[in-house]
Scaffold this motif. Structure first.
Motif, PDB file in Angstrom:
ATOM      1  N   MET A  40      27.962  47.866  35.101  1.00 40.86           N
ATOM      2  CA  MET A  40      28.603  48.892  35.921  1.00 40.86           C
ATOM      3  C   MET A  40      29.287  48.288  37.144  1.00 40.86           C
ATOM      4  N   GLN A  41      28.703  47.254  37.717  1.00 35.67           N
ATOM      5  CA  GLN A  41      29.283  46.615  38.906  1.00 35.67           C
ATOM      6  C   GLN A  41      30.631  45.968  38.582  1.00 35.67           C
ATOM      7  N   HIS A  42      30.845  45.598  37.333  1.00 41.41           N
ATOM      8  CA  HIS A  42      32.150  45.105  36.892  1.00 41.41           C
ATOM      9  C   HIS A  42      33.050  46.258  36.443  1.00 41.41           C
ATOM     10  N   HIS A  43      32.498  47.122  35.594  1.00 38.72           N
ATOM     11  CA  HIS A  43      33.304  48.147  34.935  1.00 38.72           C
ATOM     12  C   HIS A  43      33.856  49.188  35.903  1.00 38.72           C
ATOM     13  N   VAL A  44      33.195  49.406  37.023  1.00 43.38           N
ATOM     14  CA  VAL A  44      33.657  50.424  37.970  1.00 43.38           C
ATOM     15  C   VAL A  44      35.085  50.148  38.441  1.00 43.38           C
ATOM     16  N   TYR A 142      35.678  37.039  39.207  1.00 36.26           N
ATOM     17  CA  TYR A 142      36.982  36.567  38.727  1.00 36.26           C
ATOM     18  C   TYR A 142      37.483  37.405  37.544  1.00 36.26           C
ATOM     19  N   ALA A 143      36.605  37.712  36.602  1.00 33.78           N
ATOM     20  CA  ALA A 143      37.026  38.485  35.427  1.00 33.78           C
ATOM     21  C   ALA A 143      37.563  39.853  35.833  1.00 33.78           C
ATOM     22  N   VAL A 144      36.961  40.448  36.848  1.00 33.23           N
ATOM     23  CA  VAL A 144      37.428  41.742  37.342  1.00 33.23           C
ATOM     24  C   VAL A 144      38.778  41.587  38.038  1.00 33.23           C
ATOM     25  N   GLN A 145      38.919  40.559  38.858  1.00 31.28           N
ATOM     26  CA  GLN A 145      40.196  40.303  39.529  1.00 31.28           C
ATOM     27  C   GLN A 145      41.330  40.224  38.517  1.00 31.28           C
ATOM     28  N   GLN A 146      41.119  39.443  37.465  1.00 33.40           N
ATOM     29  CA  GLN A 146      42.171  39.257  36.469  1.00 33.40           C
ATOM     30  C   GLN A 146      42.496  40.559  35.746  1.00 33.40           C
ATOM     31  N   PHE A 147      41.484  41.356  35.473  1.00 33.01           N
ATOM     32  CA  PHE A 147      41.719  42.632  34.789  1.00 33.01           C
ATOM     33  C   PHE A 147      42.535  43.574  35.673  1.00 33.01           C
ATOM     34  N   VAL A 148      42.129  43.707  36.930  1.00 31.55           N
ATOM     35  CA  VAL A 148      42.835  44.618  37.834  1.00 31.55           C
ATOM     36  C   VAL A 148      44.265  44.145  38.071  1.00 31.55           C
ATOM     37  N   GLY A 251      33.648  38.356  30.487  1.00 33.64           N
ATOM     38  CA  GLY A 251      33.124  38.042  31.814  1.00 33.64           C
ATOM     39  C   GLY A 251      31.843  38.775  32.120  1.00 33.64           C
ATOM     40  N   ILE A 252      31.766  40.031  31.706  1.00 39.80           N
ATOM     41  CA  ILE A 252      30.547  40.807  31.925  1.00 39.80           C
ATOM     42  C   ILE A 252      29.398  40.239  31.107  1.00 39.80           C
TER      43      ILE A 252
END
Length: 266
Positions: A40-44, A142-148, A251-252
């Motif tokens: 959830m901390q990533h997916h949000v 990092y994985a979240v940064q790249q997705f956004v 990444g998650i």
């Protein structure tokens, strides 16, 4: 691309990437509440930038300025506004108005997930900080940064049909199948502990499958018409969005493994 049914043709072309996403091992990786918190901390952030995709479409395809003037195709305006109504002002399990993003934050609080990074991002952006800098200041994985950043590259392309493709095929069309994996496992594994999150997942499955995906597909039809180049751009964008989601899931999954490795022995 133009065919008797270009939407079905596009879906057939995207089927391998879609299958990779739906079959990802991140869903089975959620074996504990700590795993769910990591997820959830990533997916949000994907829940949040989804609204930016939607608002980009509302900005470009309807009139949101004063004085009001009619803009674009009335059918497309209606499609967008119907989706906005339920994404930004749906009702929660208690019948109270709430956006899906706000429901997600509440679900995170219920299971003890850390909401500080996403809140830091919102605080930074509320005072005008660019997305790239806000992600860094919030110390986002990092994985979240790249997705956004991938999402915002589509938003900033200035191509409404591309944004619509990202919204439709990168999100609305595939989300029900992804979320079904989560609901089936979580309801059995943590009975009675995840009321808001399970409601959120089930609500998305229902709305996206029965209402939003058909509306979004019609929006893409309206925007692309018989323009073969735009249909091809839709395919390319949708494929990139699915690849970006797979990378986020990777990444998650890695973060879950790391969290288990550093946890104290029981």
């Amino acid at each position: 691309m133009t065919s008797a049914d270009p939407i079905r043709t596009l879906q057939q072309q995207l089927a391998p990437a879609r299958e990779q996403l739906v079959a990802h091992n991140v869903y089975q990786g959620i074996q504990s509440l700590e795993d769910l918190r990591v997820f959830m901390q990533h997916h949000v952030f994907a829940v949040w930038d989804f609204m930016s995709l939607l608002k980009s479409l509302q900005r470009d395809l309807t009139c949101v300025t004063v004085p009001w003037v009619p803009r674009g195709n009335p059918a497309t305006r209606r499609l967008i506004n119907e989706i906005v109504l339920e994404e930004e002002t749906d009702v929660d399990q208690h019948g109270q108005p709430a956006s899906h993003f706000e429901m997600y934050l509440r679900a995170m609080d219920e299971c003890g997930a850390d909401t500080q990074p996403i809140r830091k991002l919102l605080d930074a952006m509320s005072v005008g900080e660019p997305v790239e800098m806000a992600l860094l200041h919030a110390n986002v994985p990092y994985a979240v940064q790249q997705f956004v950043l991938s999402t915002f590259s589509v938003i900033n392309s200035g191509k409404s049909h591309a944004v619509a493709a990202a919204f439709t095929f990168g999100r609305e069309d595939v989300i029900p199948d992804m979320f079904r994996h989560l609901v089936a496992d979580l309801g059995q594994r943590f009975p009675g502990q995840l009321e808001t999150f399970i409601y959120y997942l089930n609500r998305h499955i229902q709305l996206d499958e029965e209402v939003h995906t058909p509306l979004a597909e019609q929006m893409v039809r309206e925007l692309c018409g018989n323009n073969d180049q735009q249909w091809e751009e839709c395919r390319e964008v949708a494929a990139r969005c699915m690849q970006a989601r797979v990378a986020l899931w990777d990444g998650i999954r890695q973060a879950m493994t790391t969290a288990v490795a550093v946890s104290p022995a029981s």
